[in-house]
Design an enzyme around this catalytic site. Sequence first.
Site, short mmCIF file in Angstrom:
data_model
loop_
_atom_site.label_atom_id
_atom_site.label_comp_id
_atom_site.label_asym_id
_atom_site.label_seq_id
_atom_site.Cartn_x
_atom_site.Cartn_y
_atom_site.Cartn_z
N HIS A 56 0.80 -1.23 0.00
CA HIS A 56 0.00 0.00 0.00
C HIS A 56 0.83 1.28 0.00
O HIS A 56 0.25 2.37 -0.02
CB HIS A 56 -0.91 0.01 1.24
CG HIS A 56 -0.12 0.12 2.50
ND1 HIS A 56 0.56 -0.96 3.05
CD2 HIS A 56 0.15 1.17 3.29
CE1 HIS A 56 1.21 -0.56 4.12
NE2 HIS A 56 0.98 0.73 4.30
N HIS A 79 1.70 6.99 -0.51
CA HIS A 79 0.78 6.13 0.25
C HIS A 79 -0.48 5.95 -0.57
O HIS A 79 -1.19 6.92 -0.84
CB HIS A 79 0.46 6.78 1.60
CG HIS A 79 -0.05 5.81 2.61
ND1 HIS A 79 -1.33 5.32 2.58
CD2 HIS A 79 0.57 5.23 3.66
CE1 HIS A 79 -1.49 4.48 3.60
NE2 HIS A 79 -0.35 4.41 4.27
#
Length: 153
Positions: free
Chosen positions: A61, A76
């Site tokens: 992620h 992110h």
Amino acid sequence: MDATVLLVRSPLPGTAIGLRDVPDPVFAQAMVGPGAAVDPERGPLTAVAPIAGTLVKLKPHAFVIAGSDGRGVLVHLGIDTVNLDGAGFELLATEGAEVEAGTPVIRWNPAEIEAGGLSPICPVIALDAEPAAVDQVAAGAIEPGVTLFQWTG
């Protein structure tokens, strides 16, 4: 000391927004560092490296690239996506690899993240930077490789 400007490029197509509009207080209050965010297009996408350097951290992620001058940039993918334990993310690069700006790093689908009840907004953070070091922040429609912000340091 000569201040060099690092052009941090968008890792995704979408809409460039300010960190204050990120639905997470840690990012919105720049606790991790200053930067910007991208509200990505919906559908399958490939996140690319925003700068050239070494892929020092790679998670499904999120990833961090450290430039040759030591400055690190965090990308992110979505908010609270760590809780997905990698589901819906495909790693296209290897931790420790040298990458150029634009190198594919992670394939994912922001529409699936959103359908699962999470925000697909992607903070792009200048790690360990002073707030004043980030300027020329983009706003509106943006494509991968276009400057998202400048980091002077």
